[in-house]
Design a protein around this motif. Structure first.
Motif, mmCIF file in Angstrom:
data_model
loop_
_atom_site.group_PDB
_atom_site.id
_atom_site.type_symbol
_atom_site.label_atom_id
_atom_site.label_comp_id
_atom_site.label_asym_id
_atom_site.label_seq_id
_atom_site.Cartn_x
_atom_site.Cartn_y
_atom_site.Cartn_z
ATOM 1 N N LYS A 1 0.836 -1.203 0.000
ATOM 2 C CA LYS A 1 0.000 0.000 0.000
ATOM 3 C C LYS A 1 0.875 1.258 0.000
ATOM 4 O O LYS A 1 2.076 1.185 0.251
ATOM 5 N N PRO A 2 0.266 2.411 -0.260
ATOM 6 C CA PRO A 2 1.043 3.659 -0.338
ATOM 7 C C PRO A 2 1.886 3.960 0.907
ATOM 8 O O PRO A 2 2.960 4.548 0.785
ATOM 9 N N ASP A 3 1.432 3.541 2.092
ATOM 10 C CA ASP A 3 2.201 3.818 3.316
ATOM 11 C C ASP A 3 3.265 2.755 3.591
ATOM 12 O O ASP A 3 3.952 2.812 4.600
ATOM 13 N N GLY A 4 3.394 1.769 2.689
ATOM 14 C CA GLY A 4 4.423 0.744 2.832
ATOM 15 C C GLY A 4 3.958 -0.544 3.487
ATOM 16 O O GLY A 4 4.707 -1.518 3.518
ATOM 17 N N THR A 5 2.744 -0.551 4.051
ATOM 18 C CA THR A 5 2.245 -1.786 4.646
ATOM 19 C C THR A 5 1.989 -2.810 3.547
ATOM 20 O O THR A 5 1.650 -2.470 2.415
ATOM 21 N N GLU A 6 2.161 -4.086 3.906
ATOM 22 C CA GLU A 6 1.981 -5.163 2.944
ATOM 23 C C GLU A 6 0.842 -6.070 3.368
ATOM 24 O O GLU A 6 0.653 -6.322 4.560
ATOM 25 N N GLU A 7 0.091 -6.541 2.376
ATOM 26 C CA GLU A 7 -1.029 -7.446 2.607
ATOM 27 C C GLU A 7 -1.038 -8.517 1.532
ATOM 28 O O GLU A 7 -0.378 -8.375 0.494
ATOM 29 N N GLU A 8 -1.801 -9.565 1.785
ATOM 30 C CA GLU A 8 -2.084 -10.566 0.764
ATOM 31 C C GLU A 8 -3.588 -10.627 0.600
ATOM 32 O O GLU A 8 -4.320 -10.794 1.578
ATOM 33 N N TRP A 9 -4.051 -10.443 -0.629
ATOM 34 C CA TRP A 9 -5.476 -10.512 -0.933
ATOM 35 C C TRP A 9 -5.777 -11.874 -1.545
ATOM 36 O O TRP A 9 -5.040 -12.350 -2.413
ATOM 37 N N SER A 10 -6.857 -12.484 -1.097
ATOM 38 C CA SER A 10 -7.270 -13.767 -1.657
ATOM 39 C C SER A 10 -7.523 -13.596 -3.152
ATOM 40 O O SER A 10 -7.944 -12.534 -3.601
ATOM 41 N N ALA A 11 -7.244 -14.643 -3.903
ATOM 42 C CA ALA A 11 -7.447 -14.581 -5.350
ATOM 43 C C ALA A 11 -7.794 -15.970 -5.857
ATOM 44 O O ALA A 11 -7.573 -16.973 -5.170
ATOM 45 N N SER A 12 -8.328 -16.003 -7.059
ATOM 46 C CA SER A 12 -8.635 -17.275 -7.701
ATOM 47 C C SER A 12 -8.218 -17.198 -9.163
ATOM 48 O O SER A 12 -8.134 -16.124 -9.748
ATOM 49 N N VAL A 13 -7.937 -18.362 -9.724
ATOM 50 C CA VAL A 13 -7.544 -18.430 -11.127
ATOM 51 C C VAL A 13 -8.770 -18.173 -11.990
ATOM 52 O O VAL A 13 -9.837 -18.740 -11.769
ATOM 53 N N THR A 14 -8.618 -17.272 -12.958
ATOM 54 C CA THR A 14 -9.660 -17.025 -13.953
ATOM 55 C C THR A 14 -8.992 -17.112 -15.315
ATOM 56 O O THR A 14 -7.883 -16.611 -15.488
ATOM 57 N N GLU A 15 -9.634 -17.739 -16.237
ATOM 58 C CA GLU A 15 -9.034 -17.996 -17.538
ATOM 59 C C GLU A 15 -7.772 -18.841 -17.337
ATOM 60 O O GLU A 15 -7.577 -19.440 -16.296
ATOM 61 N N THR A 16 -6.913 -18.878 -18.293
ATOM 62 C CA THR A 16 -5.751 -19.771 -18.224
ATOM 63 C C THR A 16 -4.557 -19.149 -17.515
ATOM 64 O O THR A 16 -3.805 -19.838 -16.833
ATOM 65 N N THR A 17 -4.406 -17.833 -17.638
ATOM 66 C CA THR A 17 -3.193 -17.173 -17.137
ATOM 67 C C THR A 17 -3.469 -16.059 -16.128
ATOM 68 O O THR A 17 -2.541 -15.376 -15.710
ATOM 69 N N LYS A 18 -4.712 -15.885 -15.728
ATOM 70 C CA LYS A 18 -5.074 -14.727 -14.897
ATOM 71 C C LYS A 18 -5.559 -15.139 -13.516
ATOM 72 O O LYS A 18 -6.181 -16.188 -13.350
ATOM 73 N N ILE A 19 -5.278 -14.261 -12.531
ATOM 74 C CA ILE A 19 -5.868 -14.414 -11.212
ATOM 75 C C ILE A 19 -6.662 -13.152 -10.896
ATOM 76 O O ILE A 19 -6.354 -12.075 -11.398
ATOM 77 N N ALA A 20 -7.693 -13.306 -10.062
ATOM 78 C CA ALA A 20 -8.580 -12.171 -9.780
ATOM 79 C C ALA A 20 -8.934 -12.115 -8.294
ATOM 80 O O ALA A 20 -9.030 -13.143 -7.616
ATOM 81 N N HIS A 21 -9.136 -10.898 -7.823
ATOM 82 C CA HIS A 21 -9.599 -10.622 -6.460
ATOM 83 C C HIS A 21 -10.702 -9.587 -6.556
ATOM 84 O O HIS A 21 -10.562 -8.577 -7.263
#
Length: 94
Positions: A33-53
């Motif tokens: 994020k802009p203030d330097g904090t880090e997170e992990e957002w859940s995601a799932s595979v969409t299509e063959t090469t893409k992930i989405a959240h």
């Protein structure tokens, strides 16, 4: 939507890894994020090469530059980290 804003929810963030994700066991979007904090957002595979959240409350809670990377795990010995994507999130009325 061309611009993204603080507090936005329901929009999908899609990252194209340009790698075939068949067999992926898990994936997340790593976010700095802009203030330097880090997170992990859940995601799932969409299509063959893409992930989405789908944006949730608190994801875009700051204005400024967000840096994102796809992280995909095929098994404990085979992981993939995508290229960094930058997205600017605007404050209200910008």
């Amino acid at each position: 939507m061309a611009n993204h804003y603080v507090g936005e929810m329901g929009t999908q963030v899609v990252l194209d890894t340009e790698v075939t994700l068949t067999g992926a066991q898990s994936c997340v979007i790593k976010v700095k994020k802009p203030d330097g904090t880090e997170e992990e957002w859940s995601a799932s595979v969409t299509e063959t090469t893409k992930i989405a959240h789908t944006l949730e409350d608190g994801d875009f809670d700051q204005f400024g530059l967000y840096k994102m990377q796809a992280y995909v795990e095929f098994d404990s010995d085979n992981t993939f980290l995508g290229e960094t994507v930058e997205m600017y999130v605007y404050d209200e009325y910008e």
